[in-house]
Enzyme design. Structure first.
Site, PDB file in Angstrom:
ATOM      1  N   ASN A  96      11.247   0.773   8.738  1.00  0.00           N
ATOM      2  CA  ASN A  96      11.768  -0.025   8.710  1.00  0.00           C
ATOM      3  C   ASN A  96      13.013  -0.462   8.085  1.00  0.00           C
ATOM      4  OD1 ASN A  96       9.918   0.157   6.891  1.00  0.00           O
ATOM      5  ND2 ASN A  96       9.552  -1.827   6.246  1.00  0.00           N
ATOM      6  N   ASP A 306      -0.693  -0.271   2.518  1.00  0.00           N
ATOM      7  CA  ASP A 306       0.442  -0.698   2.619  1.00  0.00           C
ATOM      8  C   ASP A 306       1.463  -1.703   2.156  1.00  0.00           C
ATOM      9  OD1 ASP A 306       1.805  -2.256   5.714  1.00  0.00           O
ATOM     10  OD2 ASP A 306       0.818  -3.884   5.460  1.00  0.00           O
TER      11      ASP A 306
END
Length: 417
Positions: A96, A306
């Site tokens: 990302n 995460d």
């Protein structure tokens, strides 16, 4: 590096010294001796901490950094240092950044940028070109360049045929496909878990059904095609049940859960604090308890931080406008130890390495030293001073945690926390 670790409790279920207090000698980065006591040698560093435990190096299966493209959030250099000081010797890097790593050259760039660090960076390649969900990216070429898996970070695979083709194609080179568990058409403009808290706060809901439908669909496709599927960051009781049934059928599926979803519920949103705005969203207590049960019985394979650094311009906004995501690596061990035993914590923090890299880290004579050093004793409150990341969007501020990371030994380096 040459070092002697003393009076360390070795936590490695496959090791004959498991649970015992040992000394470990490392010479030129290789483990050369393990015994109850070892005599000192010249020109070796002494590593000794209070209530020290040692385990195979931990692996974080979902980490975002920013560089290239978003260096204001986090750089690769500092991101790997954060991982090291949080106890991780390997991280799977989410695709990302900008440009999205969807070619072999972009994967090679990431690996070259991270070379010679103690922490090994393993890139996840984008499953589709630019992560737009239309055409498959150069999966085989990226795998040859070092990509360990393929997925579009926090983007669901809308087209079922695309997932079918990806699972079929990657079987030719033993590739691992990631599918984010969210049916986007059910969570349009959703901000929080659909339920009592969202209604009370006037926030648009993100129904658990969106996760269940996506997982059920993906598992049906996996059963049809074969292949290897990983479902990252599940968040509901029904998701645990679906994956448990799929494993009972013999499907090659694994899943992870984010430490924030294990630790918090949507009750944390009552002050509209955007640090708790994450995806998948924080769910209710029944879901959280089911996730904890899932890690204890082995349905959930691994726990991930995460970790997603976001700068202040993206988080210090009205709740509706703030981005989803939190940093959590620094608190992962401490939060996990409040929920499970030290043995289970190590298992959950090391399981990702085999699934994603098809390798294992062993504490054996003749093996490279790839170790996480920590203590399971004591408790603390997570404070701003404990944030190591460049970004400060930490959901765990003020949380009561257990234990402490002392550092890692990996790639012939000792990094102390």
């Amino acid at each position: 590096m040459n070092a002697r670790i003393t009076q360390a409790t070795l936590l490695d279920g496959s090791n004959p010294h498991h649970g015992k207090q040992v000394d470990i000698r490392i010479e030129k980065g290789i483990i050369t001796e393990i015994a109850s006591t070892l005599e000192a040698k010249k020109n070796e560093d002494l590593i000794n901490f209070e209530n020290l435990s040692v385990s195979p190096g931990w692996f974080d299966s979902s980490v975002s950094i920013g560089e290239p493209g978003y260096e204001e959030r986090e750089t690769i250099k500092n991101g790997l240092l954060v991982a090291a000081k949080s106890g991780f010797t390997g991280i799977a890097l989410n695709p990302n950044c900008y440009p999205v790593p969807d070619t072999s050259s972009s994967i090679a760039f990431l690996q070259n940028k991270a070379a010679n660090n103690a922490v090994q960076l393993y890139p996840i390649g984008a499953l589709t070109q630019k992560s737009e969900g239309v055409d498959l990216a150069e999966l085989y070429d990226m795998q040859q360049a070092g990509a360990i898996a393929f997925g579009d970070y926090q983007h669901a695979i809308k087209n079922p045929n695309l997932l079918k083709i990806a699972l079929q194609y990657t079987q030719g080179f033993n590739g691992l496909v990631l599918s984010f568990p969210q049916e986007d058409d059910l969570i349009i403009k959703g901000m929080a878990n659909e339920g009592e808290t969202a209604i009370k706060l006037g926030l648009k809901g993100m129904p658990a059904l969106a996760e269940h439908l996506q997982i059920a669909r993906d598992l049906y496709i996996l059963e049809y095609t074969g292949g290897k599927l990983h479902i990252p960051t599940i968040s509901t009781a029904q998701s645990v049940a679906l994956i448990k049934d799929a494993k009972a059928k013999g499907l090659d599926v694994t899943c992870s859960v984010a430490i924030t979803n294990l630790f918090f519920t949507d009750a944390a949103l009552e002050d509209f604090d955007t640090r708790y705005k994450v995806t998948p969203p924080l769910r209710n207590e029944a879901d959280r308890e089911a996730l904890v049960a899932g890690i204890k019985d082995g349905t959930i394979d691994m726990v991930t931080s995460d970790h997603n650094p976001l700068d202040i311009e993206q988080k210090k906004l009205e709740f509706d406008h703030a981005k989803f995501g939190t940093i959590a690596q620094e608190a992962t061990l401490g939060a996990l130890l409040t929920l499970v035993s030290e043995k289970k914590a190590v298992q959950l923090l090391t399981a990702g390495r085999k699934r994603f890299t098809q390798t294992t880290s062993k504490i054996e004579v003749g093996q490279p030293a790839n170790l996480s050093l920590f203590t399971t004793k004591g408790s603390n409150t997570f404070t701003k001073e404990m944030i190591l990341s460049k970004s400060k969007n930490a959901a765990f501020l003020g949380a009561k945690l257990k234990g402490k990371v002392y550092g890692i030994i990996a790639n012939k380096q000792f990094i102390a926390s």
